[in-house]
Design an enzyme around this catalytic site. Sequence first.
Site, PDB file in Angstrom:
ATOM      1  CG  ASP A 287      -1.975   1.060   1.188  1.00 40.50           C
ATOM      2  OD1 ASP A 287      -2.301   1.537   0.085  1.00 40.50           O
ATOM      3  OD2 ASP A 287      -2.481   1.416   2.267  1.00 40.50           O
TER       4      ASP A 287
ATOM      5  CG  HIS B   6      -4.026  10.919   2.504  1.00 43.83           C
ATOM      6  ND1 HIS B   6      -5.034  10.866   3.442  1.00 43.83           N
ATOM      7  CD2 HIS B   6      -3.246   9.828   2.733  1.00 43.83           C
ATOM      8  CE1 HIS B   6      -4.875   9.779   4.187  1.00 43.83           C
ATOM      9  NE2 HIS B   6      -3.793   9.144   3.789  1.00 43.83           N
TER      10      HIS B   6
ATOM     11  CD  GLU C 225      -5.913   5.227   4.612  1.00 41.75           C
ATOM     12  OE1 GLU C 225      -5.168   4.469   3.954  1.00 41.75           O
ATOM     13  OE2 GLU C 225      -5.497   6.002   5.498  1.00 41.75           O
TER      14      GLU C 225
ATOM     15  CD  GLU D  35      -5.339   3.231  -0.241  1.00 39.76           C
ATOM     16  OE1 GLU D  35      -4.442   2.694  -0.927  1.00 39.76           O
ATOM     17  OE2 GLU D  35      -5.275   3.388   0.995  1.00 39.76           O
TER      18      GLU D  35
ATOM     19  CG  ASP E 209      -5.752   0.753   3.707  1.00 38.04           C
ATOM     20  OD1 ASP E 209      -5.833  -0.247   4.443  1.00 38.04           O
ATOM     21  OD2 ASP E 209      -4.863   1.622   3.813  1.00 38.04           O
TER      22      ASP E 209
ATOM     23  NE  ARG F 214      -7.825   6.998   9.521  1.00 39.87           N
ATOM     24  CZ  ARG F 214      -7.129   6.733   8.417  1.00 39.87           C
ATOM     25  NH1 ARG F 214      -5.896   6.263   8.504  1.00 39.87           N
ATOM     26  NH2 ARG F 214      -7.677   6.896   7.238  1.00 39.87           N
TER      27      ARG F 214
ATOM     28  CD  GLN G  13      -3.058   5.043  10.728  1.00 42.18           C
ATOM     29  OE1 GLN G  13      -4.284   5.082  10.618  1.00 42.18           O
ATOM     30  NE2 GLN G  13      -2.256   5.501   9.790  1.00 42.18           N
TER      31      GLN G  13
ATOM     32  CE  LYS H 100      -3.258   2.580   7.283  1.00 43.83           C
ATOM     33  NZ  LYS H 100      -4.288   3.062   6.343  1.00 43.83           N
TER      34      LYS H 100
ATOM     35  CB  THR I 167      -7.286  -4.554   2.204  1.00 45.28           C
ATOM     36  OG1 THR I 167      -6.386  -4.279   3.278  1.00 45.28           O
ATOM     37  CG2 THR I 167      -7.127  -3.508   1.112  1.00 45.28           C
TER      38      THR I 167
ATOM     39  CD  GLU J 122      -7.253  12.738   4.547  1.00 45.60           C
ATOM     40  OE1 GLU J 122      -6.297  13.255   3.982  1.00 45.60           O
ATOM     41  OE2 GLU J 122      -7.756  11.672   4.178  1.00 45.60           O
TER      42      GLU J 122
HETATM   43 CA    CA Z   1      -3.874   3.265   2.638  1.00 46.27          CA
END
Ligand code: CA
Length: 400
Positions: A113, A120, A186, A188, A220, A224, A227, A240, A244, A345
């Site tokens: 990844d 970002h 996420e 992607e 993904d 948080r 993380q 993570k 996925t 975000e």
């Molecule tokens: Ca990612």
Amino acid sequence: MTTTWVPVPEGSPFPIQNLPYGVFTPAAGGPARVGVAIGEHVLDLAAALGDDTFARPTLNAFLAQGRSRWTEVRAEMTRLLTDADARAAVEPHLHPLAEVALGMPFEVADYVDFYASEHHAANIGRMFRPGSDPLTPQWKHLPIGYHGRAGTVVPSGTPVVRPSGQKRSADGGLPGFGPSARLDIEAEVGFVVGTPSQLGKPVSVDDFREHVFGVCLVNDWSARDIQAWEYVPLGPFLAKSFATSVSPWIVPLDALEAARVPAPERTHELRPYLREQEDWGLDLILEVRINGHLVSKPPFASMYWTAAQQLAHMTVNGASLRTGDFYASGTVYGPEPEQRGSFMELTWGGENPLKLPDGSTRTFLEDGDEITITATASGAEGTVIGFGAVTGRIAPAVEA
Ligand code: CA
């Protein structure tokens, strides 16, 4: 304008100019096999082409055959689906999409990844490392990435169980433990490797097309709070690796010629191995929905690093590619607030909750929430092509 004898409704994501590959199980049962989407149908390739490469529950055998065979099969499919004389023989091998089950399109070998959106990376830097430079010193010199967990890349529709883990304590004492309270997405774009490479020999940035077969959508999922506590100094791990999700259709690079655009202007000189001769920016517009409500439209063309540069970087140390290797772009993100590809975000770290049409608000995901990511791009002959959808619903945490 190329036209097919298959009825394709106006606005379908799957016109004859697309022809994405997936794996399906027919309504009548039987083994899963490779198919190609056309309009509201999927064509059974093993039956239509008489080639048992496609009579398998994964695309990998076909991926391993390489660029010239990929081009040949696409040409043959286009011929069969446009030639009125082929209709009688091919039509019995079309299945209504609404009646089939779609599965994981390929078997993932290694999974990487990346982190290719400047906007970002700068935002996450501001939120996770307040007071220091938002971009780390190497960010404009190399595409940052990490090796993820291939075994938990799951097909669209797989429920996502809320992960539990350690979290930072508020007072510096014993860390907390429990279900993530800051579960996020996420949005992607993923790239599927077909042709392997030799150990010890880097893959040139100009050989992207020889190795990469096609493109799909990726979610993904990211916890948080887990993380923030675990990621220094070695990067993402359990925040993570629990899941996925990928979309069921792989859109071949051959269908994306009209979507190719130059990457954003470079502000730093690049090492020669990252200098592209061809443009491999891709003008995809993603759409992110929570419980059916559109919250963001991240533009993929704004990504600082291209998939060709990522492939070159991933192998510059001599690491070899295997058929089924898979890499994701990093969160797609544009400069405008409604172009952000994560809730971190969209809500600025949970400070500005999103209002949903049912009157509820969201900072991070709640149990039962369903996230769907779709995308469109320019196809050949002025068409618009789609990628299908990657969907996942949050299931409650399991007691540890
Ligand atoms: Ca990612």
